[in-house]
Design a protein around this motif. Sequence first.
Motif, PDB file in Angstrom:
ATOM      1  N   ASP A 227       0.820  -1.217   0.000  1.00  0.00           N
ATOM      2  CA  ASP A 227       0.000   0.000   0.000  1.00  0.00           C
ATOM      3  C   ASP A 227       0.854   1.267   0.000  1.00  0.00           C
ATOM      4  O   ASP A 227       0.339   2.346  -0.290  1.00  0.00           O
ATOM      5  N   LEU A 228       2.134   1.144   0.319  1.00  0.00           N
ATOM      6  CA  LEU A 228       3.007   2.315   0.328  1.00  0.00           C
ATOM      7  C   LEU A 228       3.913   2.377  -0.903  1.00  0.00           C
ATOM      8  O   LEU A 228       4.783   3.251  -0.997  1.00  0.00           O
ATOM      9  N   LEU A 229       3.687   1.479  -1.846  1.00  0.00           N
ATOM     10  CA  LEU A 229       4.557   1.437  -3.035  1.00  0.00           C
ATOM     11  C   LEU A 229       4.635   2.788  -3.751  1.00  0.00           C
ATOM     12  O   LEU A 229       5.703   3.227  -4.151  1.00  0.00           O
ATOM     13  N   ALA A 230       3.486   3.469  -3.887  1.00  0.00           N
ATOM     14  CA  ALA A 230       3.461   4.727  -4.643  1.00  0.00           C
ATOM     15  C   ALA A 230       4.241   5.844  -3.948  1.00  0.00           C
ATOM     16  O   ALA A 230       4.557   6.862  -4.565  1.00  0.00           O
ATOM     17  N   SER A 231       4.557   5.661  -2.675  1.00  0.00           N
ATOM     18  CA  SER A 231       5.303   6.681  -1.933  1.00  0.00           C
ATOM     19  C   SER A 231       6.805   6.600  -2.186  1.00  0.00           C
ATOM     20  O   SER A 231       7.545   7.542  -1.874  1.00  0.00           O
ATOM     21  N   THR A 232       7.250   5.491  -2.735  1.00  0.00           N
ATOM     22  CA  THR A 232       8.686   5.219  -2.740  1.00  0.00           C
ATOM     23  C   THR A 232       9.477   6.139  -3.671  1.00  0.00           C
ATOM     24  O   THR A 232      10.527   6.658  -3.280  1.00  0.00           O
ATOM     25  N   GLY A 233       8.957   6.373  -4.869  1.00  0.00           N
ATOM     26  CA  GLY A 233       9.660   7.258  -5.797  1.00  0.00           C
ATOM     27  C   GLY A 233       9.882   8.649  -5.208  1.00  0.00           C
ATOM     28  O   GLY A 233      10.979   9.202  -5.283  1.00  0.00           O
ATOM     29  N   ARG A 234       8.853   9.189  -4.579  1.00  0.00           N
ATOM     30  CA  ARG A 234       8.978  10.540  -4.027  1.00  0.00           C
ATOM     31  C   ARG A 234       9.919  10.557  -2.813  1.00  0.00           C
ATOM     32  O   ARG A 234      10.627  11.539  -2.574  1.00  0.00           O
ATOM     33  N   GLN A 235       9.948   9.460  -2.064  1.00  0.00           N
ATOM     34  CA  GLN A 235      10.873   9.411  -0.927  1.00  0.00           C
ATOM     35  C   GLN A 235      12.323   9.273  -1.401  1.00  0.00           C
ATOM     36  O   GLN A 235      13.236   9.851  -0.804  1.00  0.00           O
ATOM     37  N   ILE A 236      12.511   8.534  -2.486  1.00  0.00           N
ATOM     38  CA  ILE A 236      13.853   8.438  -3.077  1.00  0.00           C
ATOM     39  C   ILE A 236      14.293   9.819  -3.571  1.00  0.00           C
ATOM     40  O   ILE A 236      15.417  10.260  -3.344  1.00  0.00           O
ATOM     41  N   ARG A 237      13.362  10.515  -4.237  1.00  0.00           N
ATOM     42  CA  ARG A 237      13.667  11.862  -4.751  1.00  0.00           C
ATOM     43  C   ARG A 237      14.022  12.824  -3.612  1.00  0.00           C
ATOM     44  O   ARG A 237      15.038  13.524  -3.649  1.00  0.00           O
ATOM     45  N   LEU A 238      13.171  12.844  -2.575  1.00  0.00           N
ATOM     46  CA  LEU A 238      13.421  13.730  -1.424  1.00  0.00           C
ATOM     47  C   LEU A 238      14.778  13.457  -0.805  1.00  0.00           C
ATOM     48  O   LEU A 238      15.532  14.376  -0.500  1.00  0.00           O
ATOM     49  N   ALA A 239      15.075  12.173  -0.613  1.00  0.00           N
ATOM     50  CA  ALA A 239      16.347  11.809   0.023  1.00  0.00           C
ATOM     51  C   ALA A 239      17.524  12.287  -0.824  1.00  0.00           C
ATOM     52  O   ALA A 239      18.526  12.784  -0.285  1.00  0.00           O
ATOM     53  N   ARG A 240      17.398  12.174  -2.139  1.00  0.00           N
ATOM     54  CA  ARG A 240      18.501  12.637  -2.996  1.00  0.00           C
ATOM     55  C   ARG A 240      18.676  14.134  -2.862  1.00  0.00           C
ATOM     56  O   ARG A 240      19.783  14.651  -2.767  1.00  0.00           O
ATOM     57  N   LEU A 241      17.543  14.874  -2.821  1.00  0.00           N
ATOM     58  CA  LEU A 241      17.624  16.326  -2.661  1.00  0.00           C
ATOM     59  C   LEU A 241      18.253  16.699  -1.312  1.00  0.00           C
ATOM     60  O   LEU A 241      18.863  17.748  -1.160  1.00  0.00           O
ATOM     61  N   LEU A 242      18.088  15.797  -0.339  1.00  0.00           N
ATOM     62  CA  LEU A 242      18.675  16.034   0.986  1.00  0.00           C
ATOM     63  C   LEU A 242      20.157  15.648   1.030  1.00  0.00           C
ATOM     64  O   LEU A 242      20.820  15.883   2.036  1.00  0.00           O
ATOM     65  N   GLY A 243      20.630  15.033  -0.036  1.00  0.00           N
ATOM     66  CA  GLY A 243      22.048  14.682  -0.105  1.00  0.00           C
ATOM     67  C   GLY A 243      22.341  13.202  -0.014  1.00  0.00           C
ATOM     68  O   GLY A 243      23.502  12.802   0.065  1.00  0.00           O
ATOM     69  N   ARG A 244      21.319  12.368  -0.012  1.00  0.00           N
ATOM     70  CA  ARG A 244      21.558  10.932   0.067  1.00  0.00           C
ATOM     71  C   ARG A 244      22.057  10.416  -1.281  1.00  0.00           C
ATOM     72  O   ARG A 244      21.372  10.583  -2.297  1.00  0.00           O
TER      73      ARG A 244
END
Length: 268
Positions: free
Chosen positions: A193-210
């Motif tokens: 049920d959280l699959l659709a959240s993953t792309g945006r969390q990956i994106r956010l983390a990259r913007l944060l420097g991950r």
Amino acid sequence: MLTRFAPAPTGWLHLGHVLNAEYVWGAGVGVLLRIEDHDRERCRPEYDAGILADLDWLGYRYQLPVVRQSERDAVYLDAAATLRAQGLVYACDCTRARLAEARQTSEAIELRYDGHCRDRGLPLTGAAVGWRVRMDAGVEHFVDGLLGPQTQDPSAQCGDLLIRDRLGNWTYQFVAAVDDFRQGIDLVIRGVDLLASTGRQIRLARLLGRAVAPEFRHHPLVMKSAGQKLSKSDRDTGIRDLRARGWTPEQVRTAVRSAESTGDRENR
Ligand code: GLU
Ligand code: ZN
């Protein structure tokens, strides 16, 4: 490797959590317990205490200390500052009603923010404004450990992401991405049920420097028919209820593992 179990104390521990726990602890790596109490309106201390007690009773052992998102305001402000420094954060005073009205098609799976406040220059310090992060178009690719290759475009799915709501609560998407990064989580295991959240969390983390995204595994949800079989009542899948009725921890865990088959979805 390090993973986490991340319940929100908005209700009691139930069978859906136990199925997730079976996957999380079954991975055979270190587990952090993160209490996702970022939403002050919906969380309650008795649920928090109840979740800990039920996890204990079920025999799941996690690394200490337990982390509570309600105590990490400074961490989130710092992460937001990183995004602000890149000019990515803006204030939004849209109400839920306006967003619902602006909804492009009634079949849209989720409400996509239309960018209404992007260039309005509202002050971030204003009253009753949320904070949004610009999501440029572009796809995120990842290989789910259970589902295989995935492609998601956050800007098309959700538009500019809300990271803080108008009441000052940090949002799930933001705190999950920040914490997975800052806590060194490199394996995220959760329901599909959280699959659709993953792309945006990956994106956010990259913007944060991950630099390197965690590995993600999205597993099936507990099925309603299974829950019914276990508890003989539609709503009554709370672990504390089963416990009160004389179930043993091993019975609960075995039942959840064997119940993971067919039937209707149950809400997590
Ligand atoms: N707190 C979320 C939930 O209980 C889980 C978040 C996650 O695993 O990323 O549904
Ligand atoms: Zn807005």
